[in-house]
Design an enzyme around this catalytic site. Structure first.
Site, short mmCIF file in Angstrom:
data_model
loop_
_atom_site.label_atom_id
_atom_site.label_comp_id
_atom_site.label_asym_id
_atom_site.label_seq_id
_atom_site.Cartn_x
_atom_site.Cartn_y
_atom_site.Cartn_z
N SER A 9 0.83 -1.21 0.00
CA SER A 9 0.00 0.00 0.00
C SER A 9 0.86 1.25 0.00
O SER A 9 0.43 2.30 -0.47
CB SER A 9 -0.85 0.07 1.27
OG SER A 9 -1.55 -1.10 1.48
N HIS A 49 -1.63 -2.98 -6.95
CA HIS A 49 -2.25 -2.61 -5.68
C HIS A 49 -3.76 -2.81 -5.76
O HIS A 49 -4.48 -2.03 -6.36
CB HIS A 49 -1.91 -1.15 -5.35
CG HIS A 49 -2.41 -0.70 -4.02
ND1 HIS A 49 -2.85 0.58 -3.76
CD2 HIS A 49 -2.57 -1.37 -2.86
CE1 HIS A 49 -3.24 0.67 -2.51
NE2 HIS A 49 -3.08 -0.50 -1.95
N1 LIG Z 1 -5.59 -4.57 4.31
C1 LIG Z 1 -5.84 -3.76 3.29
O1 LIG Z 1 -6.90 -3.12 3.21
C2 LIG Z 1 -4.82 -3.65 2.18
C3 LIG Z 1 -5.20 -3.03 0.98
C4 LIG Z 1 -4.28 -2.96 -0.07
C5 LIG Z 1 -2.99 -3.47 0.11
N2 LIG Z 1 -2.64 -4.06 1.29
C6 LIG Z 1 -1.29 -4.62 1.41
O2 LIG Z 1 -1.38 -6.03 1.22
C7 LIG Z 1 -0.35 -6.67 1.99
C8 LIG Z 1 -0.99 -7.71 2.89
O3 LIG Z 1 -1.90 -7.10 3.75
P1 LIG Z 1 -3.07 -7.91 4.47
O4 LIG Z 1 -4.02 -6.90 4.98
O5 LIG Z 1 -3.53 -9.01 3.59
O6 LIG Z 1 -2.26 -8.55 5.70
P2 LIG Z 1 -2.59 -9.89 6.52
O7 LIG Z 1 -1.85 -9.75 7.80
O8 LIG Z 1 -4.05 -10.16 6.54
O9 LIG Z 1 -1.91 -11.04 5.62
C9 LIG Z 1 -0.54 -11.19 5.45
C10 LIG Z 1 -0.24 -12.67 5.34
O10 LIG Z 1 1.10 -12.84 4.88
C11 LIG Z 1 1.62 -13.99 5.48
N3 LIG Z 1 3.08 -13.95 5.36
C12 LIG Z 1 3.98 -13.28 6.10
N4 LIG Z 1 5.23 -13.53 5.64
C13 LIG Z 1 5.10 -14.39 4.60
C14 LIG Z 1 6.02 -15.02 3.73
N5 LIG Z 1 7.33 -14.82 3.84
N6 LIG Z 1 5.54 -15.83 2.76
C15 LIG Z 1 4.21 -16.05 2.66
N7 LIG Z 1 3.29 -15.49 3.45
C16 LIG Z 1 3.74 -14.66 4.40
C17 LIG Z 1 1.10 -13.94 6.90
O11 LIG Z 1 1.14 -15.22 7.49
C18 LIG Z 1 -0.32 -13.42 6.69
O12 LIG Z 1 -1.25 -14.47 6.57
C19 LIG Z 1 0.40 -5.56 2.73
O13 LIG Z 1 1.52 -5.20 1.98
C20 LIG Z 1 -0.63 -4.44 2.76
O14 LIG Z 1 -0.05 -3.16 2.85
C21 LIG Z 1 -3.53 -4.17 2.34
#
Ligand SMILES: NC(=O)c1ccc[n+]([C@@H]2O[C@H](COP(=O)([O-])OP(=O)(O)OC[C@H]3O[C@@H](n4cnc5c(N)ncnc54)[C@H](O)[C@@H]3O)[C@@H](O)[C@H]2O)c1
Length: 294
Positions: free
Chosen positions: A119, A140
């Site tokens: 993000s 994204h």
């Molecule tokens: N939450 C939102 O609204 C949103 C929106 C757009 C982008 N993002 C981005 O998406 C990404 C993920 O966010 P999220 O909200 O899904 O987080 P989340 O915590 O729900 O999920 C992240 C997952 O990644 C896994 N993980 C960690 N290290 C890992 C690895 N080395 N290999 C494989 N899996 C691994 C974790 O176990 C976890 O299940 C971030 O970069 C975030 O900034 C989030």
């Protein structure tokens, strides 16, 4: 560029949604998680989403089975070696993302595309840890991924035009409506949204209006689907605080600085919906504005 096999890193909130939309579009999808528990939970989320669709009559049971048939999980990064594109959706931590992409660089074929769903972190910084930064883009997606149409396709100064266009075309095949953005903190949407959300907190701090009136003002006066403080509770105050910090470091402008109230709320564990309390208390139905915040 021929994309058939998709890899997704992380099966959390975003990774599970990304894996789902890729499987729905007919791609062969392999998702990597850190352990079996997270993997099961993530794939279970997709199954539950589709099952709800079947219940509501939006998807047939056959279609659900077909989509699930395109999806597999693994805990071994090496299994992603044959992927044409890998989309990383692990936690928002630059050190972790750099480590993942460095490892992928040693595994993926020469024509593969590297993509991150970050993000707010720098696409360029991640691309630089690979030996082929020209094959690196940002993709994204927005939450919830199966429902939100937008994908920001992000280029670094080193992204090759044909890779950028292939990523854009890939987003279209997923049924999304992509927009093109350059790699600056927050890209397009968060660049505009984050200062607005932070300003809503400042308005509350300065006593301009109550929690409910600030939210109601933006819903009724501007036609927003929800007010800024409700939206903050959805996004997560911890996440917003983290993103604001990254954007402030990038631009050094006050509009990106986290207001003291946001910091206090994060210190107090008031993260929004996920922790049960933020600007509203979700233990109540309907949720009630929190007292004593200011
Ligand atoms: N939450 C939102 O609204 C949103 C929106 C757009 C982008 N993002 C981005 O998406 C990404 C993920 O966010 P999220 O909200 O899904 O987080 P989340 O915590 O729900 O999920 C992240 C997952 O990644 C896994 N993980 C960690 N290290 C890992 C690895 N080395 N290999 C494989 N899996 C691994 C974790 O176990 C976890 O299940 C971030 O970069 C975030 O900034 C989030």
């Amino acid at each position: 560029m021929d994309i058939k096999r998709v890899g997704v890193i992380g099966c959390g909130l975003m990774g599970s949604g990304i894996a789902q939309v890729c499987a729905e579009a007919g791609f062969d999808v392999l998702v990597r998680e850190v352990d079996e528990t997270f993997l099961k939970k993530g794939l279970g989320k997709i199954d539950a989403f589709l099952a709800k669709g079947v219940e509501k009559g939006k998807v047939t049971a056959e279609r659900k089975a077909e989509v699930m048939g395109h999806l597999r999980g693994t805990t071994a990064l090496e299994d992603l070696a044959d992927r044409d594109i890998v989309i990383e959706a692990a936690v928002e931590n630059i050190a972790l993302k750099r480590e993942v992409f460095q490892a992928l660089d040693g595994l993926l074929g020469k024509d593969a595309i590297f993509a991150s769903n970050t993000s707010s972190l720098s696409i360029t910084e991640m691309a630089a840890v690979t030996r082929r930064p020209e094959r690196f883009v940002g993709l994204h997606f927005f939450n919830p991924v199966p429902l939100m149409k937008l994908v920001e396709v992000v280029r670094s100064p080193l992204t090759a035009p044909e890779v950028f266009e292939a990523a854009y075309a890939f987003a279209l095949v997923l049924g999304k409506q992509p927009i093109r953005a350059n790699d600056t903190g927050g890209f397009i949407v968060n660049r505009l949204l984050v200062p607005y959300l932070l300003d809503a907190i400042r308005a509350l701090e300065e006593g301009v209006g109550s929690i409910e009136d600030i939210d109601r003002g933006m819903v009724l006066g501007c036609g927003h689907p929800m007010g800024p403080l409700t939206l903050l509770d959805f996004v997560g105050l911890d996440t917003t605080y983290f993103i604001a910090g990254i954007m402030f470091d990038e631009f050094h402008e006050k509009r990106f600085a986290a207001p003291p109230l946001l910091k206090r709320m994060v210190q107090a564990g008031l993260f929004g919906r996920k922790s049960g309390k933020g600007f509203y208390d979700y233990g109540q139905e309907p949720p009630r504005p929190m007292s004593q915040l200011v």
